[in-house]
Design a protein around this motif. Structure first.
Motif, PDB file in Angstrom:
ATOM      1  N   ALA A  25       0.807  -1.223   0.000  1.00  0.00           N
ATOM      2  CA  ALA A  25       0.000   0.000   0.000  1.00  0.00           C
ATOM      3  C   ALA A  25       0.839   1.270   0.000  1.00  0.00           C
ATOM      4  CB  ALA A  25      -0.914   0.015   1.232  1.00  0.00           C
ATOM      5  N   ILE A  26       2.164   1.128   0.222  1.00  0.00           N
ATOM      6  CA  ILE A  26       3.020   2.307   0.341  1.00  0.00           C
ATOM      7  C   ILE A  26       3.805   2.503  -0.952  1.00  0.00           C
ATOM      8  CG2 ILE A  26       4.779   3.459   1.726  1.00  0.00           C
ATOM      9  CD1 ILE A  26       4.018   1.619   4.055  1.00  0.00           C
ATOM     10  N   HIS A  27       3.725   3.725  -1.471  1.00  0.00           N
ATOM     11  CA  HIS A  27       4.275   3.991  -2.801  1.00  0.00           C
ATOM     12  C   HIS A  27       5.148   5.242  -2.803  1.00  0.00           C
ATOM     13  CE1 HIS A  27       1.323   1.121  -4.490  1.00  0.00           C
ATOM     14  NE2 HIS A  27       0.538   1.593  -3.540  1.00  0.00           N
ATOM     15  N   PRO A  28       6.197   5.248  -3.630  1.00  0.00           N
ATOM     16  CA  PRO A  28       6.977   6.471  -3.797  1.00  0.00           C
ATOM     17  C   PRO A  28       6.165   7.506  -4.582  1.00  0.00           C
ATOM     18  CG  PRO A  28       7.758   4.752  -5.289  1.00  0.00           C
ATOM     19  CD  PRO A  28       6.704   4.133  -4.425  1.00  0.00           C
ATOM     20  N   ALA A  29       6.578   8.761  -4.467  1.00  0.00           N
ATOM     21  CA  ALA A  29       5.821   9.856  -5.084  1.00  0.00           C
ATOM     22  C   ALA A  29       5.585   9.645  -6.575  1.00  0.00           C
ATOM     23  CB  ALA A  29       6.554  11.174  -4.848  1.00  0.00           C
ATOM     24  N   GLU A  30       6.586   9.090  -7.252  1.00  0.00           N
ATOM     25  CA  GLU A  30       6.446   8.954  -8.710  1.00  0.00           C
ATOM     26  C   GLU A  30       5.400   7.916  -9.114  1.00  0.00           C
ATOM     27  OE1 GLU A  30       9.239   8.543  -6.971  1.00  0.00           O
ATOM     28  OE2 GLU A  30      10.352   6.759  -7.596  1.00  0.00           O
ATOM     29  N   THR A  32       2.398   7.847  -7.709  1.00  0.00           N
ATOM     30  CA  THR A  32       1.088   8.378  -7.331  1.00  0.00           C
ATOM     31  C   THR A  32       0.456   9.114  -8.512  1.00  0.00           C
ATOM     32  OG1 THR A  32       1.881  10.553  -6.630  1.00  0.00           O
ATOM     33  CG2 THR A  32       1.983   8.756  -5.000  1.00  0.00           C
ATOM     34  N   ASN A  33      -0.780   9.564  -8.299  1.00  0.00           N
ATOM     35  CA  ASN A  33      -1.475  10.348  -9.327  1.00  0.00           C
ATOM     36  C   ASN A  33      -1.286  11.850  -9.138  1.00  0.00           C
ATOM     37  OD1 ASN A  33      -2.530   7.981 -10.416  1.00  0.00           O
ATOM     38  ND2 ASN A  33      -4.289   8.019  -9.042  1.00  0.00           N
ATOM     39  N   LEU A  34      -0.445  12.236  -8.195  1.00  0.00           N
ATOM     40  CA  LEU A  34      -0.248  13.667  -7.957  1.00  0.00           C
ATOM     41  C   LEU A  34       0.449  14.310  -9.154  1.00  0.00           C
ATOM     42  CD1 LEU A  34       1.040  13.583  -4.277  1.00  0.00           C
ATOM     43  CD2 LEU A  34      -1.184  14.430  -5.051  1.00  0.00           C
ATOM     44  N   TYR A  44       3.827   7.618   0.132  1.00  0.00           N
ATOM     45  CA  TYR A  44       2.395   7.839   0.341  1.00  0.00           C
ATOM     46  C   TYR A  44       1.699   6.493   0.522  1.00  0.00           C
ATOM     47  CZ  TYR A  44       3.354  12.426  -1.774  1.00  0.00           C
ATOM     48  OH  TYR A  44       3.857  13.665  -2.061  1.00  0.00           O
ATOM     49  N   ILE A  45       0.681   6.471   1.398  1.00  0.00           N
ATOM     50  CA  ILE A  45      -0.102   5.252   1.611  1.00  0.00           C
ATOM     51  C   ILE A  45      -1.424   5.361   0.864  1.00  0.00           C
ATOM     52  CG2 ILE A  45      -1.375   3.876   3.302  1.00  0.00           C
ATOM     53  CD1 ILE A  45       0.833   4.550   5.334  1.00  0.00           C
ATOM     54  N   ASN A  46      -1.694   4.374   0.040  1.00  0.00           N
ATOM     55  CA  ASN A  46      -2.981   4.318  -0.658  1.00  0.00           C
ATOM     56  C   ASN A  46      -4.034   3.837   0.339  1.00  0.00           C
ATOM     57  OD1 ASN A  46      -5.250   3.625  -2.158  1.00  0.00           O
ATOM     58  ND2 ASN A  46      -4.037   2.968  -3.927  1.00  0.00           N
ATOM     59  N   PRO A  47      -4.997   4.698   0.700  1.00  0.00           N
ATOM     60  CA  PRO A  47      -5.973   4.311   1.729  1.00  0.00           C
ATOM     61  C   PRO A  47      -6.851   3.131   1.311  1.00  0.00           C
ATOM     62  CG  PRO A  47      -6.541   6.452   0.771  1.00  0.00           C
ATOM     63  CD  PRO A  47      -5.204   6.066   0.218  1.00  0.00           C
ATOM     64  N   ALA A  83      -4.766  10.612   0.452  1.00  0.00           N
ATOM     65  CA  ALA A  83      -5.939  10.167  -0.305  1.00  0.00           C
ATOM     66  C   ALA A  83      -5.901  10.710  -1.726  1.00  0.00           C
ATOM     67  CB  ALA A  83      -7.216  10.613   0.403  1.00  0.00           C
ATOM     68  N   LYS A  84      -5.532  11.991  -1.869  1.00  0.00           N
ATOM     69  CA  LYS A  84      -5.492  12.620  -3.191  1.00  0.00           C
ATOM     70  C   LYS A  84      -4.458  11.956  -4.097  1.00  0.00           C
ATOM     71  CE  LYS A  84      -4.848  17.019  -5.558  1.00  0.00           C
ATOM     72  NZ  LYS A  84      -4.319  18.384  -5.494  1.00  0.00           N
ATOM     73  N   ALA A  85      -3.412  11.442  -3.491  1.00  0.00           N
ATOM     74  CA  ALA A  85      -2.339  10.833  -4.269  1.00  0.00           C
ATOM     75  C   ALA A  85      -2.830   9.618  -5.072  1.00  0.00           C
ATOM     76  CB  ALA A  85      -1.192  10.411  -3.345  1.00  0.00           C
ATOM     77  N   PHE A  86      -3.966   9.055  -4.656  1.00  0.00           N
ATOM     78  CA  PHE A  86      -4.465   7.858  -5.351  1.00  0.00           C
ATOM     79  C   PHE A  86      -5.878   8.044  -5.883  1.00  0.00           C
ATOM     80  CE2 PHE A  86      -1.229   6.790  -2.281  1.00  0.00           C
ATOM     81  CZ  PHE A  86      -0.311   6.159  -3.091  1.00  0.00           C
TER      82      PHE A  86
END
Ligand code: SF4
Length: 87
Positions: A25-30, A32-34, A44-47, A83-86
């Motif tokens: 569930a834990i992802h580097p910034a690259e 993510t969808n940010l 970032y953690i994908n909730p 949350a926004k990151a995913f």
């Protein structure tokens, strides 16, 4: 309630939490969808993927990870950021 990565992770990224997470569930910034200009140098953690096991909390040397309901007041914005990151 998922776990949330907060301010102390920024520019200190440790990969131990990523490796121990049983649900990936834990992802580097690259990953993510940010948009690029909103990405910070943190993980970032994908909730939707977090199963709330708590394993990542003790792995973080910066004490940056909290259950959502225990995120300190000054870092509450990271609940939305993760949350926004995913989204
Ligand atoms: S609480 Fe468990 S499932 Fe959620 S991010 Fe941490 S290690 Fe992964």
């Amino acid at each position: 309630m998922p776990h949330v990565i907060t301010q102390p992770c920024i520019d200190r990224v440790e990969k131990a939490c990523i490796e121990i997470c049983p649900s990936e569930a834990i992802h580097p910034a690259e990953d993510t969808n940010l948009p690029e200009d909103e990405r910070r140098n943190m993980s970032y953690i994908n909730p939707d993927e977090c199963v709330d096991c708590g394993a990542c909390v003790d792995e973080c040397p910066w004490e940056a990870i909290f259950p959502e309901e225990e995120v300190p007041e000054q870092w509450q914005k990271f609940i939305q950021i993760n949350a926004k990151a995913f989204a």
